[in-house]
Design a protein around this motif. Structure first.
Motif, PDB file in Angstrom:
ATOM      1  N   GLU A  32       0.827  -1.204   0.000  1.00  0.00           N
ATOM      2  CA  GLU A  32       0.000   0.000   0.000  1.00  0.00           C
ATOM      3  C   GLU A  32       0.864   1.257   0.000  1.00  0.00           C
ATOM      4  O   GLU A  32       0.585   2.216  -0.725  1.00  0.00           O
ATOM      5  N   CYS A  33       1.911   1.254   0.814  1.00  0.00           N
ATOM      6  CA  CYS A  33       2.818   2.405   0.850  1.00  0.00           C
ATOM      7  C   CYS A  33       3.498   2.611  -0.495  1.00  0.00           C
ATOM      8  O   CYS A  33       3.650   3.741  -0.966  1.00  0.00           O
ATOM      9  N   GLY A  34       3.912   1.501  -1.107  1.00  0.00           N
ATOM     10  CA  GLY A  34       4.566   1.592  -2.411  1.00  0.00           C
ATOM     11  C   GLY A  34       3.660   2.174  -3.473  1.00  0.00           C
ATOM     12  O   GLY A  34       4.090   2.980  -4.308  1.00  0.00           O
ATOM     13  N   GLU A  35       2.378   1.796  -3.449  1.00  0.00           N
ATOM     14  CA  GLU A  35       1.424   2.337  -4.410  1.00  0.00           C
ATOM     15  C   GLU A  35       1.274   3.838  -4.242  1.00  0.00           C
ATOM     16  O   GLU A  35       1.204   4.591  -5.220  1.00  0.00           O
ATOM     17  N   LEU A  36       1.218   4.302  -3.000  1.00  0.00           N
ATOM     18  CA  LEU A  36       1.085   5.729  -2.727  1.00  0.00           C
ATOM     19  C   LEU A  36       2.305   6.515  -3.189  1.00  0.00           C
ATOM     20  O   LEU A  36       2.182   7.645  -3.675  1.00  0.00           O
ATOM     21  N   MET A  37       3.482   5.896  -3.051  1.00  0.00           N
ATOM     22  CA  MET A  37       4.726   6.593  -3.366  1.00  0.00           C
ATOM     23  C   MET A  37       5.203   6.375  -4.794  1.00  0.00           C
ATOM     24  O   MET A  37       6.172   6.994  -5.222  1.00  0.00           O
ATOM     25  N   GLY A  38       4.547   5.470  -5.515  1.00  0.00           N
ATOM     26  CA  GLY A  38       4.992   5.186  -6.880  1.00  0.00           C
ATOM     27  C   GLY A  38       6.249   4.343  -6.934  1.00  0.00           C
ATOM     28  O   GLY A  38       7.002   4.388  -7.904  1.00  0.00           O
ATOM     29  N   ILE A  39       6.482   3.576  -5.875  1.00  0.00           N
ATOM     30  CA  ILE A  39       7.639   2.674  -5.809  1.00  0.00           C
ATOM     31  C   ILE A  39       7.092   1.263  -5.607  1.00  0.00           C
ATOM     32  O   ILE A  39       6.565   0.937  -4.542  1.00  0.00           O
ATOM     33  N   GLU A  40       7.211   0.430  -6.609  1.00  0.00           N
ATOM     34  CA  GLU A  40       6.556  -0.875  -6.601  1.00  0.00           C
ATOM     35  C   GLU A  40       7.270  -1.883  -5.697  1.00  0.00           C
ATOM     36  O   GLU A  40       8.487  -2.023  -5.736  1.00  0.00           O
ATOM     37  N   LEU A  41       6.484  -2.560  -4.882  1.00  0.00           N
ATOM     38  CA  LEU A  41       6.995  -3.708  -4.128  1.00  0.00           C
ATOM     39  C   LEU A  41       6.883  -4.926  -5.035  1.00  0.00           C
ATOM     40  O   LEU A  41       5.790  -5.439  -5.260  1.00  0.00           O
ATOM     41  N   LEU A  42       8.009  -5.375  -5.585  1.00  0.00           N
ATOM     42  CA  LEU A  42       7.982  -6.514  -6.497  1.00  0.00           C
ATOM     43  C   LEU A  42       7.725  -7.822  -5.771  1.00  0.00           C
ATOM     44  O   LEU A  42       7.015  -8.690  -6.275  1.00  0.00           O
ATOM     45  N   ASP A  43       8.311  -7.954  -4.593  1.00  0.00           N
ATOM     46  CA  ASP A  43       8.140  -9.219  -3.875  1.00  0.00           C
ATOM     47  C   ASP A  43       8.612  -9.061  -2.443  1.00  0.00           C
ATOM     48  O   ASP A  43       9.384  -8.154  -2.106  1.00  0.00           O
ATOM     49  N   HIS A  44       8.099  -9.934  -1.599  1.00  0.00           N
ATOM     50  CA  HIS A  44       8.600 -10.105  -0.233  1.00  0.00           C
ATOM     51  C   HIS A  44       8.938 -11.580  -0.105  1.00  0.00           C
ATOM     52  O   HIS A  44       8.059 -12.435  -0.265  1.00  0.00           O
ATOM     53  N   ILE A  45      10.197 -11.856   0.132  1.00  0.00           N
ATOM     54  CA  ILE A  45      10.678 -13.233   0.144  1.00  0.00           C
ATOM     55  C   ILE A  45      11.094 -13.619   1.560  1.00  0.00           C
ATOM     56  O   ILE A  45      11.849 -12.893   2.218  1.00  0.00           O
ATOM     57  N   ILE A  46      10.587 -14.749   2.018  1.00  0.00           N
ATOM     58  CA  ILE A  46      10.936 -15.258   3.339  1.00  0.00           C
ATOM     59  C   ILE A  46      11.881 -16.440   3.173  1.00  0.00           C
ATOM     60  O   ILE A  46      11.595 -17.383   2.434  1.00  0.00           O
ATOM     61  N   VAL A  47      12.996 -16.357   3.866  1.00  0.00           N
ATOM     62  CA  VAL A  47      14.058 -17.361   3.747  1.00  0.00           C
ATOM     63  C   VAL A  47      14.044 -18.287   4.956  1.00  0.00           C
ATOM     64  O   VAL A  47      13.996 -17.824   6.105  1.00  0.00           O
ATOM     65  N   GLY A  48      14.072 -19.589   4.688  1.00  0.00           N
ATOM     66  CA  GLY A  48      14.189 -20.577   5.757  1.00  0.00           C
ATOM     67  C   GLY A  48      15.580 -21.204   5.751  1.00  0.00           C
ATOM     68  O   GLY A  48      16.545 -20.615   5.273  1.00  0.00           O
ATOM     69  N   GLU A  49      15.669 -22.411   6.252  1.00  0.00           N
ATOM     70  CA  GLU A  49      16.961 -23.075   6.335  1.00  0.00           C
ATOM     71  C   GLU A  49      17.446 -23.553   4.975  1.00  0.00           C
ATOM     72  O   GLU A  49      18.629 -23.432   4.647  1.00  0.00           O
TER      73      GLU A  49
END
Length: 230
Positions: A201-218
């Motif tokens: 949502e913040c990225g949309e407001l600022m015009g900076i796209e969130l391409l992905d959120h990646i969670i790393v395990g073992e």
């Protein structure tokens, strides 16, 4: 060009002094002689630094001749000694190198899989939760990689403003956020999902796209984009 100046810099009103003007209005608001005065720092007995800067510009006629002047030629101006001449040559050369510098790229992201594999190599096995951001340009080239904070996403420091502050600073067009689960299980928690939605949502407001959120395990990772969260 003729500009009247006081004999001593402390006679010049504070709001008219070059350093104060740059601080309040930015470097682009200053004239050539004001910028030069900041580099010179001090004038001479009976001549303030603004007058000395004007004398230099009048002596060389234009910035090109000032740029190409040798130390000896700089020292031909009354009030310019060896140290000032050396400092000016260093400042001029540094400015030229900066103007020719290009932004360093540290790889290109072509898919969530590539981003996840990169983050997995770097983040698996960490004993604390780290949040890393890949700042990308319009070609998805990584222009900066930065660890924003260390600690759980439930912590008060884990806020989208910290991430997007960096995005603005580095003029990023897009970002990829990655964080690790020290437990080794990369499945997203409810906090992970809510945090991702806030970032999107913040990225949309600022015009900076969130391409992905990646969670790393073992030994594996989860892309929240691929499971439809962002």
């Amino acid at each position: 060009m003729t500009i009247k100046t006081m004999n001593l810099i402390n006679e010049v009103p504070i709001q008219s002094r070059p350093r104060e003007r740059l601080e309040h209005y930015g470097e682009k608001a200053l004239s050539n002689h004001e910028l030069l005065a900041i580099l010179l720092r001090t004038g001479t007995k009976g001549t303030n630094v603004l007058s000395l800067a004007l004398s230099m510009l009048n002596h060389f006629g234009n910035l090109y001749h000032l740029k190409t002047a040798s130390c000896q030629e700089l020292m031909a101006v009354s009030g310019i000694g060896r140290i000032k001449a050396i400092e000016l040559k260093a400042a001029i050369e540094l400015g030229m190198r900066i103007s020719q510098a290009s932004q360093i790229k540290i790889g290109q992201i072509t898919s969530s899989t590539k981003a996840g594999e990169m983050l997995l190599v770097e983040m698996k096995g960490l004993q604390q939760e780290h949040v890393v951001v890949l700042f990308l340009n319009t070609k998805n080239e990584i222009i900066k990689k930065e660890t924003i904070f260390i600690g759980g996403l439930n912590s008060s420091v884990a806020h989208p403003r910290e991430i997007f502050r960096g995005a603005v600073r580095y003029s990023a067009a897009r970002i990829i956020v990655g964080h690790n689960h020290p437990s080794g299980n990369p499945d997203p928690s409810e906090a992970d999902i809510q945090f991702t939605r806030r970032m999107s949502e913040c990225g949309e407001l600022m015009g900076i796209e969130l391409l992905d959120h990646i969670i790393v395990g073992e030994s594996e990772f989860v892309s929240l984009k691929e499971i439809g969260i962002c």
